[in-house]
Scaffold this motif. Structure first.
Motif, mmCIF file in Angstrom:
data_model
loop_
_atom_site.group_PDB
_atom_site.id
_atom_site.type_symbol
_atom_site.label_atom_id
_atom_site.label_comp_id
_atom_site.label_asym_id
_atom_site.label_seq_id
_atom_site.Cartn_x
_atom_site.Cartn_y
_atom_site.Cartn_z
ATOM 1 N N ARG A 70 0.817 -1.189 -0.016
ATOM 2 C CA ARG A 70 -0.038 -0.120 -0.132
ATOM 3 C C ARG A 70 0.929 1.125 -0.039
ATOM 4 N N THR A 71 0.702 2.263 -0.844
ATOM 5 C CA THR A 71 1.213 3.450 -0.768
ATOM 6 C C THR A 71 1.278 4.282 0.478
ATOM 7 N N ASP A 72 0.209 4.064 1.022
ATOM 8 C CA ASP A 72 0.309 5.043 2.339
ATOM 9 C C ASP A 72 0.934 4.370 3.392
ATOM 10 N N LEU A 73 1.415 2.969 3.400
ATOM 11 C CA LEU A 73 2.011 2.472 4.610
ATOM 12 C C LEU A 73 3.246 2.969 5.014
ATOM 13 N N ASP A 74 3.525 3.174 6.273
ATOM 14 C CA ASP A 74 4.784 3.674 6.845
ATOM 15 C C ASP A 74 5.489 2.468 6.884
ATOM 16 N N SER A 75 6.602 2.338 5.882
ATOM 17 C CA SER A 75 7.436 1.391 5.916
ATOM 18 C C SER A 75 8.371 1.116 7.044
ATOM 19 N N ALA A 76 8.888 2.089 7.489
ATOM 20 C CA ALA A 76 9.809 2.104 8.868
ATOM 21 C C ALA A 76 9.113 1.637 9.986
ATOM 22 N N ASP A 77 7.957 2.160 10.267
ATOM 23 C CA ASP A 77 7.213 1.816 11.372
ATOM 24 C C ASP A 77 6.928 0.020 11.399
ATOM 25 N N VAL A 78 6.544 -0.385 10.039
ATOM 26 C CA VAL A 78 5.969 -1.935 10.020
ATOM 27 C C VAL A 78 7.414 -2.510 10.182
ATOM 28 N N ALA A 79 8.561 -2.127 9.448
ATOM 29 C CA ALA A 79 9.789 -2.900 9.620
ATOM 30 C C ALA A 79 10.163 -3.082 11.184
ATOM 31 N N ASP A 80 10.060 -1.843 11.863
ATOM 32 C CA ASP A 80 10.337 -1.839 13.370
ATOM 33 C C ASP A 80 9.391 -3.060 14.085
ATOM 34 N N GLN A 81 8.254 -2.919 13.846
ATOM 35 C CA GLN A 81 7.326 -3.770 14.450
ATOM 36 C C GLN A 81 7.853 -5.449 14.015
ATOM 37 N N LEU A 82 8.136 -5.793 12.440
ATOM 38 C CA LEU A 82 8.637 -7.074 12.318
ATOM 39 C C LEU A 82 9.731 -7.385 13.215
ATOM 40 N N LEU A 83 10.780 -6.672 13.065
ATOM 41 C CA LEU A 83 11.926 -6.986 13.824
ATOM 42 C C LEU A 83 11.570 -7.365 15.554
ATOM 43 N N HIS A 84 10.629 -6.452 15.992
ATOM 44 C CA HIS A 84 10.266 -6.934 17.425
ATOM 45 C C HIS A 84 9.338 -8.356 17.734
ATOM 46 N N ALA A 85 8.534 -8.403 16.700
ATOM 47 C CA ALA A 85 7.989 -9.739 16.504
ATOM 48 C C ALA A 85 8.682 -11.006 16.098
ATOM 49 N N ILE A 86 9.611 -10.944 15.377
ATOM 50 C CA ILE A 86 10.612 -12.117 15.161
ATOM 51 C C ILE A 86 11.240 -12.380 16.212
ATOM 52 N N ARG A 87 11.408 -11.506 17.398
ATOM 53 C CA ARG A 87 12.384 -11.772 18.307
ATOM 54 C C ARG A 87 11.382 -12.427 19.483
ATOM 55 N N ALA A 88 10.220 -12.807 19.328
ATOM 56 C CA ALA A 88 9.345 -13.414 20.390
ATOM 57 C C ALA A 88 9.570 -14.954 20.326
ATOM 58 N N GLY A 89 9.296 -15.460 21.558
ATOM 59 C CA GLY A 89 9.465 -16.722 21.631
ATOM 60 C C GLY A 89 10.857 -17.409 21.862
ATOM 61 N N ALA A 90 11.456 -18.197 20.993
ATOM 62 C CA ALA A 90 12.969 -18.768 21.012
ATOM 63 C C ALA A 90 13.888 -17.750 21.265
#
Length: 220
Positions: free
Chosen positions: A162-182
């Motif tokens: 989507r053109t309105d996506l804040d890519s930096a914010d989503v990338a930040d959330q992705l990096l936090h999400a992959i650190r969950a769990g193991a």
């Protein structure tokens, strides 16, 4: 009729070349030491001994201990991201879901290396102090990786993202999400099994939540 020619950069002198080599050596030895012992036990004197520099050289090119730590962390993060080749031909040819899966898998493997775990533990333990290590880690490590993942998503607008996506914010959330769990278990020293299957499962779970909201979905 003659035309003015562009001014060429002045040639690099032997003194400038030697200074650059000395700076590179300082960053290289700082990276090695930080990834081995973290920032709380980082010794500028040991770096200077191995690189052959002086405190005057350190002050001139890096400012202080924190400046050298920041340069070392940034170089470590840049090298990790360069190894993933996110802006190369392979990444451009891949569907977004595959490119993100490959990128995030590589990042998680980097996070799980003993050096990265030791560095993060040391940064957290020093975060309440005033040595600036936590800020250096955030600005020159985490934000470098965020920028690389964000650039990957930006390159897919408007067809896959989507053109309105804040890519930096989503990338930040992705990096936090992959650190969950193991990863969290490994970070605090629990006996967590983090093999390729565990990494793949974490990435798949993360992308299944995120991809539909950014304008695409994982292929079957």
């Amino acid at each position: 009729m003659s035309y003015p020619t562009a001014m060429a950069d002045p040639p690099v002198t032997a003194k400038q070349r030697a200074a650059q080599e000395r700076c590179d050596a300082m960053v290289r030895h700082a990276r090695t030491q930080i990834m081995a012992v973290g920032v709380d036990r980082f010794s500028v004197n040991e770096v200077l001994r191995l690189a052959g520099g002086s405190k005057a050289t350190l002050a001139k090119y890096f400012g202080d201990r924190n400046g050298l730590i920041a340069a070392a962390i940034r170089e470590e993060a840049l090298c990790a991201m360069a190894g993933l080749n996110l802006d190369g031909d392979q990444a451009r040819a891949e569907p977004l879901d595959n490119a993100l899966a490959r990128a995030l898998s590589g990042v998680l493997r980097f996070y799980l290396t003993p050096g990265s775990l030791a560095l993060y533990r040391a940064v957290i333990s020093a975060a309440t102090g005033s040595n600036g290590a936590a800020e250096a880690f955030y600005l020159h490590g985490h934000r470098v990786i965020v920028a690389a993942i964000a650039a990957l998503m930006e390159s897919r607008k408007p067809h896959e993202v989507r053109t309105d996506l804040d890519s930096a914010d989503v990338a930040d959330q992705l990096l936090h999400a992959i650190r969950a769990g193991a990863y969290e278990q490994a970070l605090i020293g629990l006996d967590a099994t983090v093999d390729d299957a565990a990494i793949a499962a974490r990435i798949t779970a993360t992308l299944s939540l995120v991809l539909p909201s950014i304008g695409t979905a994982r292929s079957a």
